[in-house]
Design a protein around this motif. Structure first.
Motif, PDB file in Angstrom:
ATOM      1  N   GLU A 233      -4.293  -0.588   7.380  1.00 51.88           N
ATOM      2  CA  GLU A 233      -5.339  -0.902   8.347  1.00 51.88           C
ATOM      3  C   GLU A 233      -5.630  -2.404   8.360  1.00 51.88           C
ATOM      4  N   TYR A 234      -5.531  -3.042   7.198  1.00 51.13           N
ATOM      5  CA  TYR A 234      -5.735  -4.490   7.119  1.00 51.13           C
ATOM      6  C   TYR A 234      -4.679  -5.213   7.938  1.00 51.13           C
ATOM      7  N   ILE A 235      -3.447  -4.737   7.871  1.00 49.15           N
ATOM      8  CA  ILE A 235      -2.365  -5.327   8.663  1.00 49.15           C
ATOM      9  C   ILE A 235      -2.656  -5.175  10.156  1.00 49.15           C
ATOM     10  N   THR A 236      -3.141  -4.002  10.537  1.00 48.55           N
ATOM     11  CA  THR A 236      -3.464  -3.760  11.945  1.00 48.55           C
ATOM     12  C   THR A 236      -4.543  -4.719  12.434  1.00 48.55           C
ATOM     13  N   TYR A 237      -5.573  -4.941  11.619  1.00 44.23           N
ATOM     14  CA  TYR A 237      -6.636  -5.876  11.995  1.00 44.23           C
ATOM     15  C   TYR A 237      -6.083  -7.285  12.188  1.00 44.23           C
ATOM     16  N   GLN A 238      -5.220  -7.714  11.269  1.00 44.71           N
ATOM     17  CA  GLN A 238      -4.685  -9.065  11.349  1.00 44.71           C
ATOM     18  C   GLN A 238      -3.877  -9.274  12.626  1.00 44.71           C
ATOM     19  N   ILE A 239      -3.119  -8.265  13.036  1.00 44.61           N
ATOM     20  CA  ILE A 239      -2.242  -8.413  14.197  1.00 44.61           C
ATOM     21  C   ILE A 239      -2.978  -8.144  15.506  1.00 44.61           C
ATOM     22  N   GLN A 240      -3.754  -7.072  15.555  1.00 44.25           N
ATOM     23  CA  GLN A 240      -4.385  -6.683  16.822  1.00 44.25           C
ATOM     24  C   GLN A 240      -5.699  -7.414  17.087  1.00 44.25           C
ATOM     25  N   GLU A 241      -6.513  -7.608  16.063  1.00 46.13           N
ATOM     26  CA  GLU A 241      -7.823  -8.210  16.266  1.00 46.13           C
ATOM     27  C   GLU A 241      -7.778  -9.736  16.192  1.00 46.13           C
ATOM     28  N   PHE A 242      -7.055 -10.268  15.193  1.00 47.33           N
ATOM     29  CA  PHE A 242      -7.038 -11.714  14.982  1.00 47.33           C
ATOM     30  C   PHE A 242      -5.764 -12.383  15.485  1.00 47.33           C
ATOM     31  N   LEU A 243      -4.798 -11.587  15.963  1.00 42.85           N
ATOM     32  CA  LEU A 243      -3.513 -12.104  16.464  1.00 42.85           C
ATOM     33  C   LEU A 243      -2.821 -12.985  15.426  1.00 42.85           C
ATOM     34  N   ASN A 244      -3.039 -12.666  14.157  1.00 42.32           N
ATOM     35  CA  ASN A 244      -2.440 -13.424  13.061  1.00 42.32           C
ATOM     36  C   ASN A 244      -1.147 -12.724  12.646  1.00 42.32           C
ATOM     37  N   TRP A 245      -0.112 -12.927  13.458  1.00 42.37           N
ATOM     38  CA  TRP A 245       1.153 -12.242  13.217  1.00 42.37           C
ATOM     39  C   TRP A 245       1.807 -12.679  11.910  1.00 42.37           C
ATOM     40  N   GLY A 246       1.633 -13.920  11.544  1.00 32.17           N
ATOM     41  CA  GLY A 246       2.263 -14.413  10.321  1.00 32.17           C
ATOM     42  C   GLY A 246       1.727 -13.715   9.090  1.00 32.17           C
ATOM     43  N   LEU A 247       0.392 -13.689   8.936  1.00 33.14           N
ATOM     44  CA  LEU A 247      -0.203 -13.039   7.772  1.00 33.14           C
ATOM     45  C   LEU A 247       0.024 -11.533   7.807  1.00 33.14           C
ATOM     46  N   GLY A 248      -0.077 -10.938   9.002  1.00 33.87           N
ATOM     47  CA  GLY A 248       0.178  -9.503   9.109  1.00 33.87           C
ATOM     48  C   GLY A 248       1.597  -9.145   8.697  1.00 33.87           C
ATOM     49  N   SER A 249       2.558  -9.960   9.103  1.00 34.37           N
ATOM     50  CA  SER A 249       3.949  -9.715   8.716  1.00 34.37           C
ATOM     51  C   SER A 249       4.154  -9.940   7.225  1.00 34.37           C
ATOM     52  N   ALA A 250       3.498 -10.960   6.666  1.00 29.58           N
ATOM     53  CA  ALA A 250       3.599 -11.207   5.227  1.00 29.58           C
ATOM     54  C   ALA A 250       3.045 -10.028   4.437  1.00 29.58           C
ATOM     55  N   LEU A 251       1.938  -9.454   4.907  1.00 30.30           N
ATOM     56  CA  LEU A 251       1.381  -8.275   4.257  1.00 30.30           C
ATOM     57  C   LEU A 251       2.340  -7.093   4.352  1.00 30.30           C
ATOM     58  N   SER A 252       3.012  -6.957   5.487  1.00 25.80           N
ATOM     59  CA  SER A 252       3.994  -5.878   5.651  1.00 25.80           C
ATOM     60  C   SER A 252       5.153  -6.053   4.677  1.00 25.80           C
ATOM     61  N   VAL A 253       5.616  -7.292   4.534  1.00 29.41           N
ATOM     62  CA  VAL A 253       6.693  -7.569   3.585  1.00 29.41           C
ATOM     63  C   VAL A 253       6.240  -7.263   2.162  1.00 29.41           C
ATOM     64  N   ALA A 254       5.010  -7.656   1.830  1.00 23.56           N
ATOM     65  CA  ALA A 254       4.483  -7.395   0.479  1.00 23.56           C
ATOM     66  C   ALA A 254       4.383  -5.901   0.217  1.00 23.56           C
ATOM     67  N   LEU A 255       3.954  -5.127   1.220  1.00 19.92           N
ATOM     68  CA  LEU A 255       3.864  -3.673   1.054  1.00 19.92           C
ATOM     69  C   LEU A 255       5.243  -3.062   0.879  1.00 19.92           C
ATOM     70  N   LEU A 256       6.226  -3.559   1.632  1.00 23.45           N
ATOM     71  CA  LEU A 256       7.594  -3.070   1.499  1.00 23.45           C
ATOM     72  C   LEU A 256       8.134  -3.362   0.104  1.00 23.45           C
ATOM     73  N   ILE A 257       7.892  -4.578  -0.394  1.00 33.26           N
ATOM     74  CA  ILE A 257       8.360  -4.941  -1.732  1.00 33.26           C
ATOM     75  C   ILE A 257       7.649  -4.111  -2.795  1.00 33.26           C
ATOM     76  N   ALA A 258       6.337  -3.893  -2.612  1.00 36.19           N
ATOM     77  CA  ALA A 258       5.578  -3.085  -3.573  1.00 36.19           C
ATOM     78  C   ALA A 258       6.114  -1.660  -3.628  1.00 36.19           C
ATOM     79  N   THR A 259       6.452  -1.105  -2.478  1.00 32.57           N
ATOM     80  CA  THR A 259       7.009   0.249  -2.443  1.00 32.57           C
ATOM     81  C   THR A 259       8.360   0.300  -3.141  1.00 32.57           C
ATOM     82  N   ALA A 260       9.191  -0.722  -2.909  1.00 37.90           N
ATOM     83  CA  ALA A 260      10.491  -0.782  -3.578  1.00 37.90           C
ATOM     84  C   ALA A 260      10.321  -0.899  -5.080  1.00 37.90           C
ATOM     85  N   LEU A 261       9.341  -1.681  -5.529  1.00 38.24           N
ATOM     86  CA  LEU A 261       9.086  -1.818  -6.968  1.00 38.24           C
ATOM     87  C   LEU A 261       8.645  -0.497  -7.586  1.00 38.24           C
TER      88      LEU A 261
END
Length: 280
Positions: A233-261
């Protein structure tokens, strides 16, 4: 060694699936990585901002806590249900299996809204408690972590039951009967003979529920009411509400890496191949 005709048939089967995987999964994921390192400026600025943000750390901690508690709840309830179906259902087995699978035919959104109806201030649970005189004012059962956990366990429960049930149905009851015949109590036979054989199913269900819970969005968003801000939901807020695609994408990458770990750590203690494949 494959003959040429065998190789052609093999690649004829593999290439379409590989093309779909590359087109609809690999390319979008690579696009997310690119945005994380290039928006708004090139570099690791988004990851530095993410690491320095206390809100992001809190969201990640909350996400892992909710996922862990959801997994534990699903394993406890799911084990009981799978054990009952496998050992005691008898002629009712098809009906009980249908009841386990039935939620898959209903949208997650509808199931989440049903919990809003049940747990709301004027919902069925609060109305029943007030009518019986157990409470004077409505309990706060949603828009908090409790409501999210209840709904998450309900949504994820079939994903825990089915792997454990598949595992249990492949276990011969001769082992338990032999233990009982040698003088073991019912509890001892279960604990030392039956349960160890169900560990692959338990681990399969735990991994499936935990990984799915890490990235789940609909149920936490509805039942949390913005107060239980999991990372999706935090990622959704960053992209849809604040249009902060960079931070939202970084959070997505971090979540992907965390899942892999999580999977890599699990692989250190469990044979994932035996855990994630059906028991033969």
């Amino acid at each position: 060694m494959f003959r040429n005709s065998d190789k052609m048939r093999y690649w004829a089967l593999i290439l379409p699936a590989l093309a779909i995987m590359v087109t609809f999964y690999i390319f979008p994921v690579l696009g997310i990585w690119e945005i994380a390192f290039t928006e708004p400026t090139t570099g690791v600025g988004n990851f530095v901002q993410m690491a320095e943000s206390s809100a992001v750390r809190t969201s990640f901690i909350l996400t892992f806590r909710v996922a862990a508690i959801t997994t534990l709840g699903c394993l406890i309830l799911g084990y009981v249900v799978a054990y009952a179906i496998s050992n005691f259902a008898g002629k009712l087995t098809p009906l009980m299996l249908a009841l386990v699978i039935l939620p898959f035919w209903v949208s997650v959104l509808i199931r989440s809204f049903s919990w809003i109806v049940l747990l709301g201030r004027s919902g069925l649970v609060n109305d029943t408690l007030r009518d019986t005189g157990l409470i004077d004012s409505p309990l706060r059962l949603m828009h908090n972590e409790f409501g999210v956990l209840v709904a998450m366990i309900h949504v994820m429960l079939p994903f825990a039951i089915l792997p454990m049930l598949t595992n249990m149905r492949g276990i011969s009851d001769a082992y338990v009967k032999a233990a009982r015949g040698l003088g073991a109590s019912e509890w001892t036979a279960f604990r030392q003979v039956y349960f160890p054989q169900t560990v692959p199913g338990v681990m399969s269900g735990a991994l499936l529920v935990f990984v799915l819970s890490l990235g789940f969005y609909v149920t936490p968003a509805l039942l949390g009411g913005g107060r239980v801000l999991m990372i999706s939901e935090y990622i959704t807020y960053q992209i849809q509400e604040f249009l902060n695609w960079g931070l939202g994408s970084a959070l997505s990458v971090a979540l992907l890496i965390a899942t892999a770990l999580v999977l890599l750590i699990a692989a250190r203690f469990v044979n994932l191949r035996s855990a994630l494949l059906e028991r033969k």
